[in-house]
Design an enzyme around this catalytic site. Structure first.
Site, PDB file in Angstrom:
ATOM      1  CB  ALA A  45      -0.959  -0.010   1.043  1.00 48.25           C
ATOM      2  CG  ASN A  86      -2.666  -7.272   5.079  1.00 50.83           C
ATOM      3  OD1 ASN A  86      -1.851  -6.437   4.332  1.00 50.83           O
ATOM      4  ND2 ASN A  86      -1.925  -8.423   5.475  1.00 50.83           N
ATOM      5  CE  LYS A  87      -1.524  -9.658  -1.391  1.00 47.77           C
ATOM      6  NZ  LYS A  87      -2.458  -9.398  -2.423  1.00 47.77           N
ATOM      7  CG  ASP A 112      -3.369  -3.692   1.070  1.00 49.36           C
ATOM      8  OD1 ASP A 112      -2.958  -4.767   1.688  1.00 49.36           O
ATOM      9  OD2 ASP A 112      -2.696  -3.428  -0.087  1.00 49.36           O
TER      10      ASP A 112
HETATM   11  O1  MRU Z   1      -1.016  -7.291  -3.376  1.00 52.61           O
HETATM   12  P1  MRU Z   1       0.115  -6.363  -2.848  1.00 52.61           P
HETATM   13  O2  MRU Z   1       1.475  -7.152  -2.669  1.00 52.61           O
HETATM   14  O3  MRU Z   1       0.114  -5.003  -2.998  1.00 52.61           O
HETATM   15  O4  MRU Z   1      -0.535  -6.584  -1.319  1.00 52.61           O
HETATM   16  C1  MRU Z   1       0.356  -6.294  -0.034  1.00 52.61           C
HETATM   17  C2  MRU Z   1      -0.332  -6.299   1.322  1.00 52.61           C
HETATM   18  O5  MRU Z   1      -1.342  -6.883   1.449  1.00 52.61           O
HETATM   19  C3  MRU Z   1       0.479  -5.688   2.033  1.00 52.61           C
HETATM   20  O6  MRU Z   1       0.476  -6.475   3.376  1.00 52.61           O
HETATM   21  C4  MRU Z   1       0.149  -4.195   2.418  1.00 52.61           C
HETATM   22  O7  MRU Z   1      -0.046  -3.473   1.567  1.00 52.61           O
HETATM   23  C5  MRU Z   1       0.761  -3.583   3.513  1.00 52.61           C
HETATM   24  S1  MRU Z   1       2.344  -3.142   2.918  1.00 52.61           S
HETATM   25  C6  MRU Z   1       3.299  -2.185   4.071  1.00 52.61           C
END
Ligand code: MRU
Length: 350
Positions: A47, A246-247, A236
């Site tokens: 993010a 989050n992921k 996110d």
């Molecule tokens: O699909 P991505 O790789 O962009 O997903 C990222 C995540 O889910 C992270 O945990 C989140 O963005 C936090 S990054 C500090």
């Protein structure tokens, strides 16, 4: 410590995260369309890093607008901003960064367009530096939660690669190590894009921070076994009530952590908190292409014709979260008032 993105000679340069850990390849974006593609295709991801990329993309777009007419300039700038915003729907830092750039541009309405463009470049570069400083504060605020000789489970990559540098969840790890604590990280591999196996493992290993990779389906086993002292993940988008997007897979880890009485923490900057979302139900979840699941490095692993489901994120209800670690301090239950307090505190500081 790596920083995944830079502004160089009026171009945006980023490390290609699709290629890690096999290849350290840097890509150059010459226009905002290149930046948009890099965001969509996960050349840059995470993010806060997406936010910085979008801000730089907008500056790049402004540089290429060929007009002295302020109305045409602002109209085109808005289109560029909207286009960049449409690349990924869940990470709110993307929209946050673009809104900040729009506001900066509008504050200079009436000035020559070259000056507005210059200000957008300066703002984007400042956002990169600020993000690193914010992550260091997140780390400093999180250190107290990490016991000495701790094993920390994390999911996805919320590290230097996902931010301007240093990381949010991995910022807490780095700060604990800088404070002299012994820490080992367990990284969920994070199917299908393998942010844990490829990216978290790569950046920690590069910084000589002990890390072991586990497959996603092992997390419950190790949470039950007593091996894991705490879980720290990034976010996110965080709703006003503390629900966290989050992921995909984060929710399962949070439930298993609670079941096994392992504290579950979320580390994120205030720019990831979307107070206009009343709860997690209002957060849009990105659906990504089936190919990321059906294929591994170009090779199909599922029978032809079989469909897949592919939400890229899930929502962890705030009841599973012990604390949200931000640059302004910790938010705890009840999260709605805790989060509001942090925003008030930061307004007083700045
Ligand atoms: O699909 P991505 O790789 O962009 O997903 C990222 C995540 O889910 C992270 O945990 C989140 O963005 C936090 S990054 C500090």
């Amino acid at each position: 410590m790596i920083s995944p993105i830079k502004w160089e000679d009026n171009q945006v340069v980023m490390i290609d995260q699709r290629k890690l850990p096999w290849e350290e390849k840097w890509l150059t974006c010459r226009n905002y369309q290149d930046v948009a593609r890099c965001i969509k295709e996960l050349v840059i991801r995470g993010a806060p890093a997406i936010g910085v990329a979008a801000a730089m993309g907008m500056a790049l777009g402004a540089l290429k607008i060929n007009t002295n007419n302020p109305d045409i300039f602002y109209e085109r700038l808005k289109k560029i901003s909207d286009f960049l915003a449409s690349q990924r729907p869940t990470a709110v830092n993307l929209i946050w960064a673009l809104k900040r750039q729009e506001k900066r541009a509008l504050s200079l309405y009436g000035q020559p367009v070259e000056e507005v463009t210059e200000a957008l470049i300066t703002e984007a570069r400042a956002m990169l530096e600020e993000d690193i400083a914010i992550n260091r504060r997140i780390g400093a605020n999180g250190v107290q939660l990490v016991p000495n000789k701790a094993t920390i489970l994390t999911h996805c990559n919320a590290g230097a690669l996902a931010t301007g540098g240093y990381g949010t969840a991995l910022g807490v790890v780095r700060a604990a190590i800088e404070a002299g604590k012994k820490v080992e990280v367990l990284a969920d591999e994070t199917r299908p894009f393998l942010q844990g196996a490829r990216l978290t493992a790569w950046e920690l290993n590069k910084d000589r921070i002990p890390v072991k990779v586990i497959t996603d389906n092992m997390a419950g086993h190790f949470l039950k076994s007593g091996l894991i002292d705490l879980v720290v993940v990034g976010a996110d988008r965080i709703a006003a009530n503390g629900d966290v997007a989050n992921k995909i897979g984060t929710y399962s880890v949070a439930v298993l952590a609670k079941e096994n009485r392992v504290p579950f923490y979320v580390a994120a900057p205030l720019s990831t908190i979307d107070r206009s979302a009343y709860s997690g139900a209002e957060i849009p979840i990105e659906e990504r292409t089936p190919k990321e699941i059906t294929h591994i490095r170009g090779r199909q692993i599922t029978p032809s014709g079989v469909g897949v489901l592919h939400p890229a994120f899930d929502i962890t209800p705030s009841k599973y979260i012990k604390a949200i670690i931000t640059e302004a301090g910790l938010a705890q239950k009840p999260f709605r008032s805790g989060i509001n307090r942090l925003f008030k505190k930061i307004n007083k500081i700045f």
